[in-house]
Every structure is written in structure tokens, then in C-alpha cells.
Design a protein around this motif. Sequence first.
Motif, PDB file in Angstrom:
ATOM      1  N   GLY A  77      40.793 -10.017   4.131  1.00 29.37           N
ATOM      2  CA  GLY A  77      41.773  -9.551   5.111  1.00 29.37           C
ATOM      3  C   GLY A  77      41.895 -10.501   6.291  1.00 29.37           C
ATOM      4  O   GLY A  77      40.947 -11.216   6.647  1.00 29.37           O
ATOM      5  N   LEU A  78      43.080 -10.518   6.884  1.00 35.41           N
ATOM      6  CA  LEU A  78      43.331 -11.297   8.108  1.00 35.41           C
ATOM      7  C   LEU A  78      42.873 -12.749   7.972  1.00 35.41           C
ATOM      8  O   LEU A  78      42.207 -13.292   8.846  1.00 35.41           O
ATOM      9  N   ASN A  79      43.248 -13.383   6.843  1.00 34.15           N
ATOM     10  CA  ASN A  79      42.787 -14.742   6.587  1.00 34.15           C
ATOM     11  C   ASN A  79      43.810 -15.806   6.965  1.00 34.15           C
ATOM     12  O   ASN A  79      43.632 -16.975   6.648  1.00 34.15           O
ATOM     13  N   TYR A  80      44.899 -15.393   7.617  1.00 38.68           N
ATOM     14  CA  TYR A  80      45.878 -16.327   8.174  1.00 38.68           C
ATOM     15  C   TYR A  80      45.995 -16.004   9.663  1.00 38.68           C
ATOM     16  O   TYR A  80      46.279 -14.863  10.031  1.00 38.68           O
ATOM     17  N   ALA A  81      45.784 -16.995  10.514  1.00 35.88           N
ATOM     18  CA  ALA A  81      45.770 -16.740  11.955  1.00 35.88           C
ATOM     19  C   ALA A  81      47.095 -16.152  12.429  1.00 35.88           C
ATOM     20  O   ALA A  81      47.110 -15.246  13.280  1.00 35.88           O
ATOM     21  N   LYS A  93      35.670 -14.160  12.598  1.00 39.91           N
ATOM     22  CA  LYS A  93      34.905 -15.396  12.482  1.00 39.91           C
ATOM     23  C   LYS A  93      34.374 -15.587  11.067  1.00 39.91           C
ATOM     24  O   LYS A  93      34.207 -16.715  10.609  1.00 39.91           O
ATOM     25  N   GLU A  94      34.071 -14.486  10.403  1.00 44.67           N
ATOM     26  CA  GLU A  94      33.659 -14.523   9.009  1.00 44.67           C
ATOM     27  C   GLU A  94      34.706 -13.799   8.175  1.00 44.67           C
ATOM     28  O   GLU A  94      35.428 -12.943   8.681  1.00 44.67           O
ATOM     29  N   PRO A  95      34.818 -14.121   6.882  1.00 43.59           N
ATOM     30  CA  PRO A  95      35.804 -13.442   6.050  1.00 43.59           C
ATOM     31  C   PRO A  95      35.630 -11.928   6.060  1.00 43.59           C
ATOM     32  O   PRO A  95      34.505 -11.420   5.949  1.00 43.59           O
ATOM     33  N   MET A  96      36.744 -11.225   6.206  1.00 43.73           N
ATOM     34  CA  MET A  96      36.763  -9.770   6.128  1.00 43.73           C
ATOM     35  C   MET A  96      36.971  -9.381   4.667  1.00 43.73           C
ATOM     36  O   MET A  96      37.991  -9.698   4.066  1.00 43.73           O
ATOM     37  N   LEU A  97      36.005  -8.695   4.096  1.00 44.48           N
ATOM     38  CA  LEU A  97      36.016  -8.404   2.668  1.00 44.48           C
ATOM     39  C   LEU A  97      36.339  -6.939   2.391  1.00 44.48           C
ATOM     40  O   LEU A  97      35.802  -6.041   3.038  1.00 44.48           O
ATOM     41  N   PHE A  98      37.230  -6.716   1.425  1.00 45.27           N
ATOM     42  CA  PHE A  98      37.445  -5.359   0.908  1.00 45.27           C
ATOM     43  C   PHE A  98      37.726  -5.470  -0.583  1.00 45.27           C
ATOM     44  O   PHE A  98      37.803  -6.561  -1.136  1.00 45.27           O
ATOM     45  N   VAL A 220      39.690 -21.722   0.116  1.00 39.15           N
ATOM     46  CA  VAL A 220      39.289 -21.227  -1.200  1.00 39.15           C
ATOM     47  C   VAL A 220      37.866 -21.635  -1.552  1.00 39.15           C
ATOM     48  O   VAL A 220      37.047 -20.810  -1.973  1.00 39.15           O
ATOM     49  N   VAL A 221      37.540 -22.909  -1.405  1.00 44.02           N
ATOM     50  CA  VAL A 221      36.212 -23.375  -1.797  1.00 44.02           C
ATOM     51  C   VAL A 221      35.131 -22.643  -1.019  1.00 44.02           C
ATOM     52  O   VAL A 221      34.084 -22.254  -1.583  1.00 44.02           O
ATOM     53  N   PHE A 222      35.350 -22.411   0.268  1.00 43.67           N
ATOM     54  CA  PHE A 222      34.377 -21.695   1.074  1.00 43.67           C
ATOM     55  C   PHE A 222      34.266 -20.236   0.649  1.00 43.67           C
ATOM     56  O   PHE A 222      33.167 -19.660   0.640  1.00 43.67           O
ATOM     57  N   LEU A 223      35.398 -19.615   0.301  1.00 43.82           N
ATOM     58  CA  LEU A 223      35.369 -18.204  -0.059  1.00 43.82           C
ATOM     59  C   LEU A 223      34.490 -17.947  -1.287  1.00 43.82           C
ATOM     60  O   LEU A 223      33.751 -16.960  -1.328  1.00 43.82           O
TER      61      LEU A 223
END
Length: 280
Positions: A77-81, A93-98, A220-223
Motif C-alpha cells: 500500500g501507498l507505494n507511490y509518493a 518508511k517501510e513497505p505497507m503490507l496487506f 521491485v527488487v527490494f520488495l
Amino acid sequence: MKLLRHGPDGQEKPGLLDQDGQIRDLSGVIPDLTPEQLGAEALARLAALDPAALPLVPAQTRLGAPVAGTRKVLAIGLNYADHAAETGAVAPKEPMLFSKAVTSICGPNDVTELPPSSTRLDWEVELGFVIGTRAKAIAAGTGLAHIAGYVLANDYSEREWQKDRAGQFVKGKSHDSFCPLGPWLVTRDEIADPQDLSMHLSVNGETRQSGSTATMIHKVVFLVEYLSQFVTLEPGDVILTGTPPGVGAGMKPPQFLRAGDVVELGIEGLGRQRHEVVAL
């Protein structure tokens, strides 16, 4: 290579798209595009086939989701500023996961169900990727090697259920038809840079979203690497990476989908989808 599944809902067969844009049947080669067919060796065997030797499939045949047997759908979620800004949220600051229920997966042109109690059904064009090899606590810089390919997705969201019904995001993200995938799984070798793909979505012919994966906050690579620290990623798992601005909830005033609306979307190199919204 562009892999796909064709045929009636629940009876799909594996296939691929040849260089002329024709669908070729793979059911004489493999039983289905299951997680077992997504590893490097299995994909290499499919890539070595001569598409011209495979049976043609009629052009108007229904396409299903391009991968069978998916066990998890994870989303960021919210991965585009710019999308975070339009919703009034601070970019995490960290990926929001659902997660989304696997029962929400459907074909790229299937109808979108509008449930009777839905009041704020929204759209989200997203880049998805499909895991090809198991990833658990993997090292930095190795994430892309675990991806079988990329896929166009629409992360449909019922905003009232998501935000106002005393639950996690999964409640507003998981109704049947809320995760159309495809038309194809495009293997990793065909996408030179997943962070340089244009993307768009329209409703009834009017542009709502126009963006690029270049503005993704967490790449992507970081995710892949990040998620593998918390959950084992298995072949066939689908990860959705977020959406650019232009969602209905961010419009002034907000606008949401109604029965009869037509949603069309696409990502460069990954094809297009078309959905008619149908009231239940």
C-alpha cells in the motif's frame, strides 16, 4: 515469453502468445501453468518450443488469470509518493503490507462484481509480479532472480469496507473479481527494467490514472528481499506493488464505480484489461 491460460472459468488450459499475437495451446505439453512450471528450467523448456507447432486457439477465447494454483496474494500500500499525497497519507518508511484473498483472482476481462452493500468501489492499476522460485530471508541484490515474470493487475478496493468497517485492508480488497490478472504472465527476460513502465487506467473512456513505475517508492527488487524476511514466498505467489495517483478516493469530490461502468487499463509490455461493472 508471454504465458496465459485460456478457456471457460474453471476449465482453463495453458497457452502462450506467439510473435504474431496469436494464442497457442500448451495443454499437450504441460497440464496447466501451475507453480511447478515457473522455475527457470521449466520456463526454459517452454521457451525452446516452436510456437508454430502448437495448436491455434480462437482469438475470441476467454482468458483466465495466467497462473493457476496461487497460494498467496500480497500487496503493498501507498507505494507511490504522489498517490500517498492525493489520499492525504504520509508515505511509509517501510513497505505497507496487506493481503488479498486468492478467491478474488479472476481473468483480465471478466466482469467486476458490485456487491449489494458496496458504496465506494475504487480502481487501482498495478504492476504485479509472480514468484518463480522459493524465497526465504534472501540476500540483498538477489530479489529479481526469484521472479518468474510480471503481470498487469487491478487492485479493486471497496473503500468503505477497507476503512470504515472495523477490519484490516483485506476486508475491502478480497471480494470475488477484485484481483483481475493478465492477460499474460510476461517472463522476466522480456522486461528490461520493471521500474520504467508506463501505466494507465480509464473509466468510461476518461483517463483516471496515468503514471509510471519509475515513481515507485520501494522498488521491485527490494520488495522481494523485504517480504522474504517476514513470509516465505513460494512459486505462484502474486505480489502487487502499489498504484500511481488518480484513484477515485483521491478525486475532488471522490468518485466511485457504478453498475454499467467500463474500466480499461494497461501497463507497457504487459497488455490490457477491460472490465464491465455488474451489480449483484
